[in-house]
Design an enzyme around this catalytic site. Sequence first.
Site, mmCIF file in Angstrom:
data_model
loop_
_atom_site.group_PDB
_atom_site.id
_atom_site.type_symbol
_atom_site.label_atom_id
_atom_site.label_comp_id
_atom_site.label_asym_id
_atom_site.label_seq_id
_atom_site.Cartn_x
_atom_site.Cartn_y
_atom_site.Cartn_z
ATOM 1 N N SER A 178 0.840 -1.201 0.000
ATOM 2 C CA SER A 178 0.000 0.000 0.000
ATOM 3 C C SER A 178 0.877 1.254 0.000
ATOM 4 O O SER A 178 1.746 1.391 -0.857
ATOM 5 C CB SER A 178 -0.966 -0.026 1.188
ATOM 6 N N ASP A 276 -7.770 -2.735 -7.757
ATOM 7 C CA ASP A 276 -7.342 -2.442 -6.390
ATOM 8 C C ASP A 276 -8.463 -1.716 -5.629
ATOM 9 O O ASP A 276 -8.976 -0.690 -6.067
ATOM 10 C CB ASP A 276 -6.095 -1.565 -6.443
ATOM 11 N N HIS A 344 -6.662 -5.345 -1.755
ATOM 12 C CA HIS A 344 -5.648 -4.298 -1.592
ATOM 13 C C HIS A 344 -4.596 -4.823 -0.623
ATOM 14 O O HIS A 344 -4.814 -4.912 0.583
ATOM 15 C CB HIS A 344 -6.272 -3.020 -1.032
#
Length: 398
Positions: A178, A276, A344
């Site tokens: 991330s 995502d 994600h």
Amino acid sequence: MNVNAVLVAITLALLTCGPRCIYSDDQRLLVNMTLVRNASALGAFCLDGSLPAYHLHRGFGGGARNWLLQFEGGGWCNSTKSCLDRANTRRGSTRYMSKWEVFSGILSNNASLNPDFYNWNRVKLRYCDGASFAGDAVYKNGTSLLYFRGQKIWEAIILDLLPKGLGQARKALLSGSSAGGLSSFLHCNNFTKYLPSTASVKCLSDAGFFLDERDISSNHTMRSFVKDVVSLHGVEKNLDENCTASYLNFPELCFFPQYAMKFITPPFFILNSAYDVYQFHHILVPPSADPQGHWNRCKLNPAACNPQQLNALQEFRRGMIVAVGLSYKYSRRGGFFINSCFAHGQSESQDTWFAADSPRVHNRTIAEAVGDWYFNRRATKEIDCPYPCVTTCHNLIP
């Protein structure tokens, strides 16, 4: 296996782990926090002024001189208010962080769960600056004080690890998920400068390929957000100089991987979902672009999306694939794994990294694809077919 062999195996495991990690009842590996005590001498502080930290689990055997560094993720703050709020949470202060972290997926020490990196030295860099370890500024207004010192935190942690063996690394992988995956892009070139010239150094980004795309209202919401982050945190001076010279009037673009990637010299691997979830919810359909909530059901369940919404998602996927393809146009050493799961972050979860029912592209798991790429066993440039053709994604929008 006889009793002596069992005792030897247990002793080896205990010696490898040492006093800084324990195993919980369900056999999860928990690793204790290390505060960087001399960080203050470098001016390296979390948002609230607390000391930065990391978690280190030592490698052993053939991996004793190999290092995997994993940047923690956790979004960004783009205003003094949001950063002040963040400073009072685990995202802005080590005072509020858990002192033990679960190491799983790419951080696991179990050969059956992490076949290529299980015996490496594995480090998790805790995230407490709000700008992907890239800022260098201080905010004072008489009553409030904020440290935007991500770049210094990165440097302080590296300097703390060098005498612990990182300085003699044979192999190294700089990774992150991330906002931490974005950190891998921002620090990949710099990482090589600390390591021996003979070391094999590569970088990996998981869910960090954030796109500079217009939202459903045709606004550059993410670009505006990034510009605020770069300005507030003093990030510009720490972005790649060749990149900012190429985008002279818009240096903040170099915070986006699609623009920064072509200036990265070490081999790089992009692990990302084409759908995502963070980017779906905050770049393609941010709340500001959907005030009436027409996308709410679609956001929670892709099967509930109408044809127009599905078309927007497919266009976003095409944008991701084009951006990744352009990034690797001149790269033979790079790799990518772009699947079609609504997820994600997939490298730190055992379910998605390497398990019996993990997501696959062309029958390869993420762990196998990354390992094949790092060790040059075979080329890895995998792109999944578009939703809804996928059959191996068992957690859609978790």
